[in-house]
Scaffold this active site. Structure first.
Site, PDB file in Angstrom:
ATOM      1  N   HIS A  59      24.783  -0.063 -20.857  1.00 37.40           N
ATOM      2  CA  HIS A  59      26.164  -0.327 -21.274  1.00 37.40           C
ATOM      3  C   HIS A  59      26.275  -1.830 -21.540  1.00 37.40           C
ATOM      4  O   HIS A  59      25.544  -2.624 -20.933  1.00 37.40           O
ATOM      5  CB  HIS A  59      27.058   0.078 -20.094  1.00 37.40           C
ATOM      6  CG  HIS A  59      28.530  -0.010 -20.329  1.00 37.40           C
ATOM      7  ND1 HIS A  59      29.226  -1.199 -20.258  1.00 37.40           N
ATOM      8  CD2 HIS A  59      29.446   0.941 -20.610  1.00 37.40           C
ATOM      9  CE1 HIS A  59      30.510  -0.961 -20.477  1.00 37.40           C
ATOM     10  NE2 HIS A  59      30.674   0.325 -20.694  1.00 37.40           N
ATOM     11  N   ASP A  69      22.878  -0.394 -11.912  1.00 40.15           N
ATOM     12  CA  ASP A  69      24.258  -0.141 -12.326  1.00 40.15           C
ATOM     13  C   ASP A  69      24.544   1.337 -12.042  1.00 40.15           C
ATOM     14  O   ASP A  69      24.080   2.223 -12.764  1.00 40.15           O
ATOM     15  CB  ASP A  69      24.386  -0.476 -13.821  1.00 40.15           C
ATOM     16  CG  ASP A  69      25.722  -0.032 -14.400  1.00 40.15           C
ATOM     17  OD1 ASP A  69      26.505   0.624 -13.685  1.00 40.15           O
ATOM     18  OD2 ASP A  69      25.965  -0.327 -15.586  1.00 40.15           O
ATOM     19  N   GLN A  87      27.821   5.277 -13.516  1.00 43.67           N
ATOM     20  CA  GLN A  87      27.855   6.693 -13.922  1.00 43.67           C
ATOM     21  C   GLN A  87      27.177   7.598 -12.902  1.00 43.67           C
ATOM     22  O   GLN A  87      27.155   8.809 -13.079  1.00 43.67           O
ATOM     23  CB  GLN A  87      27.189   6.872 -15.292  1.00 43.67           C
ATOM     24  CG  GLN A  87      27.920   6.193 -16.436  1.00 43.67           C
ATOM     25  CD  GLN A  87      29.274   6.839 -16.756  1.00 43.67           C
ATOM     26  OE1 GLN A  87      29.516   8.003 -16.427  1.00 43.67           O
ATOM     27  NE2 GLN A  87      30.147   6.091 -17.400  1.00 43.67           N
ATOM     28  N   LYS A 119      35.748   5.794 -11.589  1.00 44.36           N
ATOM     29  CA  LYS A 119      34.944   6.901 -12.125  1.00 44.36           C
ATOM     30  C   LYS A 119      34.629   7.929 -11.037  1.00 44.36           C
ATOM     31  O   LYS A 119      33.994   8.945 -11.294  1.00 44.36           O
ATOM     32  CB  LYS A 119      33.642   6.367 -12.727  1.00 44.36           C
ATOM     33  CG  LYS A 119      33.870   5.480 -13.961  1.00 44.36           C
ATOM     34  CD  LYS A 119      32.579   5.143 -14.622  1.00 44.36           C
ATOM     35  CE  LYS A 119      32.637   3.947 -15.525  1.00 44.36           C
ATOM     36  NZ  LYS A 119      33.325   4.151 -16.785  1.00 44.36           N
ATOM     37  N   CYS A 121      30.356   1.741 -25.807  1.00 40.86           N
ATOM     38  CA  CYS A 121      29.943   0.422 -25.276  1.00 40.86           C
ATOM     39  C   CYS A 121      28.443   0.382 -25.039  1.00 40.86           C
ATOM     40  O   CYS A 121      27.968  -0.215 -24.053  1.00 40.86           O
ATOM     41  CB  CYS A 121      30.685   0.069 -23.989  1.00 40.86           C
ATOM     42  SG  CYS A 121      32.456   0.047 -24.157  1.00 40.86           S
TER      43      CYS A 121
HETATM   44  N1  C6P Z   1      31.702   3.096 -19.013  1.00 40.82           N
HETATM   45  C1  C6P Z   1      32.400   4.864 -20.501  1.00 40.82           C
HETATM   46  O1  C6P Z   1      33.252   5.482 -21.149  1.00 40.82           O
HETATM   47  P1  C6P Z   1      33.904  -0.879 -15.698  1.00 40.82           P
HETATM   48  O2  C6P Z   1      34.610  -0.945 -17.020  1.00 40.82           O
HETATM   49  O3  C6P Z   1      33.597  -2.242 -15.158  1.00 40.82           O
HETATM   50  O4  C6P Z   1      34.585   0.021 -14.713  1.00 40.82           O
HETATM   51  O5  C6P Z   1      32.490  -0.156 -15.967  1.00 40.82           O
HETATM   52  C2  C6P Z   1      31.625  -0.642 -16.951  1.00 40.82           C
HETATM   53  C3  C6P Z   1      30.433   0.231 -17.063  1.00 40.82           C
HETATM   54  C4  C6P Z   1      29.199  -0.251 -16.672  1.00 40.82           C
HETATM   55  N2  C6P Z   1      28.105   0.509 -16.690  1.00 40.82           N
HETATM   56  C5  C6P Z   1      28.136   1.778 -17.106  1.00 40.82           C
HETATM   57  C6  C6P Z   1      26.879   2.603 -17.078  1.00 40.82           C
HETATM   58  C7  C6P Z   1      29.350   2.323 -17.546  1.00 40.82           C
HETATM   59  O6  C6P Z   1      29.385   3.591 -17.961  1.00 40.82           O
HETATM   60  C8  C6P Z   1      30.529   1.539 -17.549  1.00 40.82           C
HETATM   61  C9  C6P Z   1      31.823   2.075 -18.066  1.00 40.82           C
HETATM   62  C10 C6P Z   1      32.853   3.780 -19.552  1.00 40.82           C
HETATM   63  O7  C6P Z   1      31.209   5.127 -20.598  1.00 40.82           O
HETATM   64  C11 C6P Z   1      33.880   2.883 -20.179  1.00 40.82           C
HETATM   65  S1  C6P Z   1      33.208   1.904 -21.458  1.00 40.82           S
END
Ligand code: C6P
Length: 404
Positions: free
Chosen positions: A121, A198, A201, A224, A362
């Site tokens: 991401h 990370d 997910q 999430k 993203c």
């Molecule tokens: N992915 C998706 O629709 P934040 O925004 O900080 O809570 O998470 C960012 C982020 C970082 N790593 C991974 C693997 C992610 O999936 C995400 C967030 C969402 O896939 C919103 S873009």
């Protein structure tokens, strides 16, 4: 076996309609829905104990502080961290990664290397690029294959004494690939490199054991995993967190301040400058309790069934191609229908009550790899059903008819 109807009743939003149709929420990868117990816990905090934490001797401040620290302990247990002070509250995954990259600016030197996977991401690419720009280190990419799996032979070859840190997601948001993180952690350590996972997910689907994994850092977002937005966790091994400099300066992260010199607070407060999202932090503990009461074995079984059913049904649609066919996959299906832009499909199915995400998610480098502008992504949670998948299939077929 889960009683799905009973579970669904925990989530008030699931009974609403959208555009006159029952909501089918398949955008769980972007954010999960919240059970009533989490929604109630937010109100309860503001109704009963709202006060700033770690600052006052008055009763409310003590109550709020205790609730916040109890929640930290719940998260410590949940991820099996050795110490509660290895659990840092952040605003989310993005914040956690930036905190670490900022700290590594004082560790990484010109000529050092940072390894990032091709499946990341943007949150786990851009901060590392910024670190490399700042320090003169080089960013190297662990490539993937056509199935959306990282190529471990290439990873092995990229690792060297120059590697200072490796960063990889536990599960890809765009394709659903579950990465071989244990192997990657052990390999990174063979070369003396640190490794950040990370887990944004992963945490909705599994319970990470950070000690068994032996990762140096593990980051995730509360929203999430049935928790509120605005709160997340950075887990870091004590030794690393002690080594990294603070990210932000301000209240709460100090021991002594004078105009000549400031000394910093011990962990975890060193990384928790300013008033945090107190309600969010407390309620994240409620969300973790809720998920554990459902049970991660049940969650995984239900989601695997949904993944298999959705994959089978989607492939009935002529011209539909699935991106991400890794052997180890979670309940995410990314796909396109030949000759139709994903955005157009997303717009039409929304009119039919189906919420899917369309675009690059993203994760533009993944789209570039497949030479596509984006995909339609259906990401399932344990509260979804096969009947909802049937509704999505019908909606996709209608959209295909209208657009081709
Ligand atoms: N992915 C998706 O629709 P934040 O925004 O900080 O809570 O998470 C960012 C982020 C970082 N790593 C991974 C693997 C992610 O999936 C995400 C967030 C969402 O896939 C919103 S873009």
């Amino acid at each position: 076996m889960l009683d799905i109807q009973k579970i669904r009743a925990d989530f008030p939003i699931l009974s609403r309609t959208v555009n006159g149709k029952p909501l089918v929420y398949f955008d769980n990868g972007a954010t999960s829905q919240k059970p009533q117990i989490v929604i109630d816990a937010i109100s309860k905090y503001y109704q009963e104990i709202n006060a700033n934490i770690h600052r006052g001797v008055h009763t409310l401040s003590q109550l709020a502080t205790d609730a916040y620290e109890i929640s930290r302990g719940k998260i410590q247990n949940h991820i099996n961290a050795k110490f509660a002070h290895e659990v840092i509250f952040t605003s989310g995954t993005t914040h956690g990664i930036n905190l670490v990259t900022n700290g590594f600016a004082s560790i990484v030197k010109p000529g050092d290397e940072v390894l990032v996977s091709a499946l990341e991401h943007h949150s786990n690419i851009v901060p590392w690029q910024m670190l490399c720009e700042k320090t003169g280190a080089t960013l190297k990419v662990i490539p993937m294959n056509e199935n959306g799996e990282l190529i471990m032979d290439e990873y092995d070859k990229l690792l060297s004494d120059k590697t200072k840190i490796v960063t990889v997601n536990h599960i890809s948001n765009a394709l659903g690939t579950v990465n071989p993180v244990k192997y990657m952690i052990d390999k990174a350590h063979e070369f003396g490199a640190a490794i950040l996972i990370d887990g944004a997910q992963a945490v909705p689907h599994l319970k990470p054991d950070v000690q068994a994994l032996d990762c140096d850092f593990y980051v995730f977002s509360g929203h999430k995993m049935c928790g509120p937005t605005g709160v997340g966790i950075l887990y870091g091994k004590e030794a690393w967190l002690n080594k990294l400099p603070p990210y932000q300066g301000g209240g709460e992260m100090i021991k002594e301040v004078s105009f000549e010199k400031t000394t910093y607070a011990d962990l975890p407060h060193k990384f928790e400058a300013g008033t945090p999202d107190i309600a969010g932090g407390i309620v994240l503990g409620t969300a973790v309790d809720y998920l554990n009461s459902v049970g991660f074995d049940n969650i995984q079984q239900q989601e695997l069934e949904l993944l298999e059913y959705a994959t089978k049904r989607l492939l009935e649609i002529e011209g539909l191609k699935i991106y991400g066919t890794a052997k180890e996959k979670t309940s995410v299906v990314s796909f396109n229908i030949e000759g139709i832009h994903p955005y157009d499909i997303g717009t039409i199915v929304d009119k039919l009550g189906i919420a899917v995400r369309t675009g690059h998610h993203c994760a533009q480098p993944i789209m570039t790899f497949f030479d596509i502008p984006g995909t339609i992504r259906a990401s399932f949670s344990f509260y979804n059903t096969k009947e909802e998948i049937d509704l999505m299939i019908e909606a996709l077929k209608k959209a295909q008819m209208m657009l081709s």
